[in-house]
Design a protein around this motif. Structure first.
Motif, short mmCIF file in Angstrom:
data_model
loop_
_atom_site.label_atom_id
_atom_site.label_comp_id
_atom_site.label_asym_id
_atom_site.label_seq_id
_atom_site.Cartn_x
_atom_site.Cartn_y
_atom_site.Cartn_z
N GLN A 142 0.85 -1.19 0.00
CA GLN A 142 0.00 0.00 0.00
C GLN A 142 0.89 1.24 0.00
O GLN A 142 1.80 1.36 0.81
N PRO A 143 0.65 2.17 -0.93
CA PRO A 143 1.53 3.34 -1.05
C PRO A 143 1.64 4.18 0.22
O PRO A 143 2.71 4.70 0.52
N ASP A 144 0.57 4.31 0.99
CA ASP A 144 0.65 5.14 2.19
C ASP A 144 1.53 4.51 3.25
O ASP A 144 2.26 5.21 3.96
N ILE A 145 1.52 3.20 3.36
CA ILE A 145 2.37 2.52 4.35
C ILE A 145 3.84 2.62 3.93
O ILE A 145 4.71 2.89 4.75
N VAL A 146 4.09 2.45 2.63
CA VAL A 146 5.46 2.56 2.14
C VAL A 146 5.98 3.98 2.36
O VAL A 146 7.12 4.18 2.78
N ALA A 147 5.14 4.97 2.13
CA ALA A 147 5.54 6.36 2.33
C ALA A 147 5.84 6.64 3.80
O ALA A 147 6.78 7.38 4.11
N GLN A 148 5.07 6.04 4.70
CA GLN A 148 5.32 6.22 6.13
C GLN A 148 6.67 5.61 6.53
O GLN A 148 7.44 6.23 7.26
N PHE A 149 6.96 4.40 6.03
CA PHE A 149 8.25 3.77 6.31
C PHE A 149 9.40 4.60 5.76
O PHE A 149 10.43 4.78 6.41
N GLU A 150 9.22 5.11 4.54
CA GLU A 150 10.27 5.90 3.92
C GLU A 150 10.52 7.19 4.70
O GLU A 150 11.66 7.58 4.93
N ALA A 151 9.45 7.85 5.12
CA ALA A 151 9.59 9.09 5.88
C ALA A 151 10.29 8.83 7.22
O ALA A 151 11.17 9.60 7.63
N LYS A 152 9.92 7.74 7.88
CA LYS A 152 10.56 7.40 9.15
C LYS A 152 12.04 7.07 8.94
O LYS A 152 12.90 7.50 9.72
N ALA A 153 12.36 6.35 7.88
CA ALA A 153 13.75 5.99 7.59
C ALA A 153 14.58 7.24 7.32
O ALA A 153 15.71 7.37 7.81
N ARG A 154 14.03 8.15 6.53
CA ARG A 154 14.77 9.39 6.25
C ARG A 154 14.97 10.23 7.52
O ARG A 154 16.03 10.82 7.72
N ARG A 155 13.95 10.26 8.38
CA ARG A 155 14.05 11.02 9.63
C ARG A 155 15.12 10.42 10.55
O ARG A 155 15.91 11.13 11.15
N LEU A 156 15.13 9.09 10.64
CA LEU A 156 16.09 8.43 11.52
C LEU A 156 17.51 8.44 10.97
O LEU A 156 18.47 8.39 11.73
#
Length: 60
Positions: free
Chosen positions: A13-27
């Motif tokens: 699901q695109p929204d879940i992938v976007a959430q993981f990507e945003a968290k990875a970039r933040r961390l």
């Protein structure tokens, strides 16, 4: 003891992938100049500079 029921969310699901990507970039934080230099060289040189055989590690 009772078993807990978990609901597994599909990762396609695109929204879940976007959430993981945003968290990875933040961390991950900021990319250093040295890291950028390595990435630029890797992009310029391509696969011929990749290690092979024992240098590349064990493949499972």
């Amino acid at each position: 003891m009772t078993a807990t029921k978990r609901q597994i969310k599909p990762l396609n699901q695109p929204d879940i992938v976007a959430q993981f990507e945003a968290k990875a970039r933040r961390l991950a934080g900021r990319t250093s100049e040295n890291q950028l230099r390595f990435l630029k060289v890797a992009k310029a040189k391509g696969k011929e500079m990749e290690p092979v055989g024992r240098m590349a590690g064990v493949r499972a």
